[in-house]
Write a protein that holds these residues in place. Structure first.
Motif, mmCIF file in Angstrom:
data_model
loop_
_atom_site.group_PDB
_atom_site.id
_atom_site.type_symbol
_atom_site.label_atom_id
_atom_site.label_comp_id
_atom_site.label_asym_id
_atom_site.label_seq_id
_atom_site.Cartn_x
_atom_site.Cartn_y
_atom_site.Cartn_z
ATOM 1 N N CYS A 61 0.858 -1.186 0.000
ATOM 2 C CA CYS A 61 0.000 0.000 0.000
ATOM 3 C C CYS A 61 0.897 1.241 0.000
ATOM 4 O O CYS A 61 1.770 1.384 0.863
ATOM 5 C CB CYS A 61 -0.904 -0.014 1.226
ATOM 6 N N GLN A 62 0.682 2.129 -0.956
ATOM 7 C CA GLN A 62 1.521 3.319 -1.080
ATOM 8 C C GLN A 62 1.341 4.264 0.104
ATOM 9 O O GLN A 62 2.298 4.855 0.590
ATOM 10 C CB GLN A 62 1.194 4.057 -2.382
ATOM 11 N N ARG A 63 0.103 4.379 0.588
ATOM 12 C CA ARG A 63 -0.152 5.292 1.702
ATOM 13 C C ARG A 63 0.474 4.755 2.990
ATOM 14 O O ARG A 63 1.047 5.506 3.774
ATOM 15 C CB ARG A 63 -1.654 5.490 1.870
ATOM 16 N N GLY A 69 3.496 2.641 7.831
ATOM 17 C CA GLY A 69 2.535 1.698 8.404
ATOM 18 C C GLY A 69 3.127 0.302 8.510
ATOM 19 O O GLY A 69 3.949 -0.112 7.695
ATOM 20 N N ASP A 70 2.705 -0.442 9.539
ATOM 21 C CA ASP A 70 3.224 -1.794 9.763
ATOM 22 C C ASP A 70 2.532 -2.832 8.885
ATOM 23 O O ASP A 70 3.038 -3.932 8.714
ATOM 24 C CB ASP A 70 3.022 -2.196 11.229
ATOM 25 N N HIS A 71 1.366 -2.505 8.347
ATOM 26 C CA HIS A 71 0.559 -3.503 7.646
ATOM 27 C C HIS A 71 0.461 -3.219 6.143
ATOM 28 O O HIS A 71 -0.552 -3.478 5.531
ATOM 29 C CB HIS A 71 -0.854 -3.531 8.252
ATOM 30 N N LYS A 72 1.534 -2.730 5.542
ATOM 31 C CA LYS A 72 1.472 -2.311 4.141
ATOM 32 C C LYS A 72 1.253 -3.472 3.168
ATOM 33 O O LYS A 72 0.752 -3.271 2.073
ATOM 34 C CB LYS A 72 2.720 -1.531 3.751
ATOM 35 N N TYR A 73 1.604 -4.705 3.569
ATOM 36 C CA TYR A 73 1.412 -5.845 2.673
ATOM 37 C C TYR A 73 0.044 -6.496 2.848
ATOM 38 O O TYR A 73 -0.393 -7.262 2.004
ATOM 39 C CB TYR A 73 2.513 -6.888 2.875
ATOM 40 N N ARG A 78 -3.438 -1.864 -1.346
ATOM 41 C CA ARG A 78 -2.359 -2.322 -2.218
ATOM 42 C C ARG A 78 -2.666 -2.033 -3.677
ATOM 43 O O ARG A 78 -1.778 -1.897 -4.479
ATOM 44 C CB ARG A 78 -2.129 -3.819 -2.033
ATOM 45 N N CYS A 79 -3.953 -1.926 -4.015
ATOM 46 C CA CYS A 79 -4.333 -1.622 -5.400
ATOM 47 C C CYS A 79 -4.678 -0.144 -5.586
ATOM 48 O O CYS A 79 -4.490 0.402 -6.643
ATOM 49 C CB CYS A 79 -5.516 -2.472 -5.812
ATOM 50 N N ASP A 85 -6.631 0.907 4.558
ATOM 51 C CA ASP A 85 -7.364 0.528 5.764
ATOM 52 C C ASP A 85 -6.911 1.279 7.010
ATOM 53 O O ASP A 85 -7.596 1.248 8.023
ATOM 54 C CB ASP A 85 -7.189 -0.971 6.036
ATOM 55 N N TYR A 86 -5.771 1.928 6.964
ATOM 56 C CA TYR A 86 -5.187 2.452 8.193
ATOM 57 C C TYR A 86 -4.991 3.967 8.231
ATOM 58 O O TYR A 86 -4.994 4.553 9.293
ATOM 59 C CB TYR A 86 -3.850 1.761 8.463
ATOM 60 N N PHE A 87 -4.778 4.625 7.088
ATOM 61 C CA PHE A 87 -4.474 6.053 7.078
ATOM 62 C C PHE A 87 -5.414 6.806 6.140
ATOM 63 O O PHE A 87 -5.798 6.277 5.093
ATOM 64 C CB PHE A 87 -3.025 6.297 6.619
#
Length: 148
Positions: A61-63, A69-73, A78-79, A85-87
């Motif tokens: 996820c680019q954002r 963020g810890d959960h970028k994968y 991601r698209c 979901d987080y920022f």
């Protein structure tokens, strides 16, 4: 009408007849090769490419990457960064489910004070994602079936 026969095949010259173990059968020189002539091999296609070593590149996820963020994968962004979901767009941590339902007018929960802002998106006490059906309200208590 008479059928004409083809003219006979001429004998090879005497010099050709004198070489080694050559026989003339029916006017055709037979034998004389020590080894068989090389027949050209059929071309084969190139071999398969070797598999890449190491991990394949994961989409992130680019954002989440931008705001560490810890959960970028695992993030839904991601698209598309709009789906993060987080920022939010300013980099403030929020709950995607509460923000999504609030934008649709189905909720009045504040996405910036939800419990999911501290953990993962699954920590939201109000909503959850149902596959192929979208974001749904969580059932707080289970109904008991009456057996009649």
């Amino acid at each position: 009408p008479p059928v004409l026969r083809p003219s006979g095949i001429d004998q090879p010259n005497q010099k050709a007849l004198r070489d080694g173990n050559i026989e003339v059968i029916g006017g055709t020189k037979v034998g004389g090769f020590e080894t068989e002539p090389e027949v050209p091999r059929k071309r084969a296609r190139g071999g398969d490419k070797p598999k890449a070593t190491g991990m394949s590149r994961q989409r992130a996820c680019q954002r989440c990457q931008q705001f560490n963020g810890d959960h970028k994968y695992e993030c839904g962004g991601r698209c598309s960064a709009e789906r993060c979901d987080y920022f939010d767009e300013t980099g403030v941590r929020r709950c995607y489910y509460c923000a999504h339902m609030k934008s649709k007018g189905k909720s009045n929960h504040d996405p910036y004070t939800c419990q999911a802002t501290e953990g993962t998106k699954d920590d939201c006490p109000h909503f959850h994602h149902v596959q192929h059906k979208g974001v749904k309200k969580k059932n707080r208590r289970k109904r008991k079936r009456s057996s009649k």
